[in-house]
Design a protein around this motif. Structure first.
Motif, short mmCIF file in Angstrom:
data_model
loop_
_atom_site.label_atom_id
_atom_site.label_comp_id
_atom_site.label_asym_id
_atom_site.label_seq_id
_atom_site.Cartn_x
_atom_site.Cartn_y
_atom_site.Cartn_z
N ILE A 51 0.90 -1.31 0.10
CA ILE A 51 0.04 0.02 0.01
C ILE A 51 0.87 1.28 0.03
CG2 ILE A 51 -0.38 0.17 2.47
CD1 ILE A 51 -3.31 0.80 1.39
N TYR A 52 2.03 1.39 0.58
CA TYR A 52 2.79 2.41 0.85
C TYR A 52 3.66 2.54 -0.55
CZ TYR A 52 2.63 2.28 5.74
OH TYR A 52 2.27 2.28 7.22
N VAL A 57 3.81 5.41 -5.90
CA VAL A 57 3.51 5.61 -7.20
C VAL A 57 2.40 6.85 -7.59
CG1 VAL A 57 2.33 4.55 -9.19
CG2 VAL A 57 4.02 3.05 -7.53
N GLN A 58 1.16 6.82 -6.72
CA GLN A 58 0.41 7.80 -7.08
C GLN A 58 1.07 9.36 -7.03
OE1 GLN A 58 -3.19 8.06 -7.03
NE2 GLN A 58 -3.56 5.77 -6.82
N LEU A 59 1.71 9.54 -6.04
CA LEU A 59 2.77 10.71 -5.96
C LEU A 59 3.40 10.83 -7.11
CD1 LEU A 59 2.94 11.12 -2.23
CD2 LEU A 59 1.54 12.33 -3.41
N SER A 60 4.33 10.07 -7.61
CA SER A 60 5.26 10.17 -8.69
C SER A 60 4.46 10.42 -9.89
CB SER A 60 5.94 8.80 -8.81
OG SER A 60 5.31 7.84 -9.52
N ASN A 109 -1.17 18.95 1.57
CA ASN A 109 -0.64 17.96 0.29
C ASN A 109 0.31 17.04 0.86
OD1 ASN A 109 -2.09 19.55 -1.51
ND2 ASN A 109 -0.60 21.07 -1.99
N ALA A 110 0.41 15.80 0.30
CA ALA A 110 1.45 15.20 0.33
C ALA A 110 2.54 15.29 -0.77
CB ALA A 110 0.95 13.54 0.40
N VAL A 111 3.82 15.43 -0.62
CA VAL A 111 4.65 15.55 -1.61
C VAL A 111 5.72 14.41 -1.54
CG1 VAL A 111 6.36 17.15 -2.40
CG2 VAL A 111 4.24 17.97 -1.23
N LEU A 112 6.03 13.93 -2.71
CA LEU A 112 6.80 12.70 -2.95
C LEU A 112 8.23 13.51 -2.76
CD1 LEU A 112 7.70 9.76 -3.26
CD2 LEU A 112 7.57 10.47 -5.88
N THR A 113 9.25 13.15 -2.07
CA THR A 113 10.76 13.80 -2.16
C THR A 113 11.35 13.36 -3.06
OG1 THR A 113 11.38 12.07 -0.17
CG2 THR A 113 10.14 14.21 0.56
N ASP A 114 12.59 13.64 -3.11
CA ASP A 114 13.72 13.10 -4.04
C ASP A 114 14.00 11.93 -3.60
OD1 ASP A 114 13.63 15.41 -5.81
OD2 ASP A 114 15.35 16.38 -4.87
N GLU A 115 14.44 11.84 -2.09
CA GLU A 115 14.67 10.45 -1.67
C GLU A 115 13.54 9.56 -2.07
OE1 GLU A 115 16.08 8.61 2.66
OE2 GLU A 115 16.11 10.73 2.24
N GLY A 116 12.37 9.86 -1.95
CA GLY A 116 11.13 8.96 -2.16
C GLY A 116 11.00 8.62 -3.61
N HIS A 117 11.49 9.37 -4.46
CA HIS A 117 11.40 9.20 -6.04
C HIS A 117 12.40 8.29 -6.31
CE1 HIS A 117 11.64 10.13 -10.46
NE2 HIS A 117 10.48 10.05 -10.13
#
Length: 171
Positions: A51-52, A57-60, A109-117
Motif C-alpha cells: 500500500i505504501y 506511485v500515485q505521488l510520482s 498536500n503529500a509531496v514525494l521527496t527526491d529520496e522517495g522518488h
C-alpha cells in the motif's frame, strides 16, 4: 441453489450456484495470495508494504509529485485516517513530506521527496518482476485481455457516483 426465503426479512436471497461459489472462493484465494506475495517482495526489497508503494506511485504520477491528502485517500481507496498513518511512516523514512495547501488553509498536500522518488525508481524493477511472475506470466494474452475487461466491469459497478456515497475514503 434455489431461492430461499429468510424468516427475518421475508426477502428472497439469490444464493450462489456451485460454479459461482467455486469462482468466488478462487478469486478470494488468488487475491489474498497475490497481495501477500507483493507485500513480502516489497518488504524484503524496499522495506515497505504494498500500500505504501502504491502511494509513492500515485505521488510520482501527480503534477509536481504532490497531491492533496483527500485526493490521495480517494485514489488509493483508503480512509483518511489510514492514509495519515501511512504518510507519517513515509515521512519518517524521508520519502514523503506534508505541506499546507495554499488554496485551502485546512488542507494538506503529500509531496514525494527526491529520496522517495529514488526509492521508487530502485524498487520498481523488482516489483514489476514480482507482478509479472505472479500474474501475467501465468496467463495467455487472451486471458489477460479478458481479466482486464472483467476488472473494469467490476470496478465500474462498484464505484458509486456522487458525493453522498458512503465510501471509507470520503469519511
Amino acid at each position: 441453489m434455489e431461492y430461499m426465503t429468510t424468516a427475518s426479512t421475508s426477502q428472497q436471497t439469490r444464493w450462489l450456484t456451485d460454479e459461482e461459489q467455486r469462482v468466488w472462493r478462487a478469486y478470494l484465494h488468488a487475491t489474498t495470495l497475490l497481495e501477500d506475495h507483493l507485500d513480502r517482495q516489497l518488504q524484503r526489497d524496499a522495506g515497505m508494504p504494498h500500500i505504501y508503494y502504491g502511494l509513492l506511485v500515485q505521488l510520482s504520477q501527480a503534477h509536481r509529485r504532490q497531491k492533496r491528502m483527500t485526493e490521495l485517500a480517494k485514489d488509493a481507496k483508503i480512509t483518511r485516517s489510514r492514509l495519515s498513518h501511512a504518510v507519517a511512516r513515509l515521512e519518517k523514512s524521508g520519502w514523503v513530506r506534508r505541506e499546507d495547501c495554499p488554496s485551502d488553509k485546512r488542507g494538506q498536500n503529500a509531496v514525494l521527496t527526491d529520496e522517495g522518488h529514488a526509492m521508487l525508481r530502485r524498487s520498481a524493477p523488482g516489483h514489476v518482476s514480482a507482478v509479472r511472475q505472479a500474474m501475467f506470466d501465468r496467463l495467455t494474452a487472451e486471458q489477460v485481455h479478458s481479466l482486464g475487461e472483467i476488472m473494469q466491469v467490476m470496478a465500474a459497478g462498484l464505484q458509486p457516483e456522487g458525493t453522498d456515497a458512503d465510501l471509507p475514503w470520503l469519511r
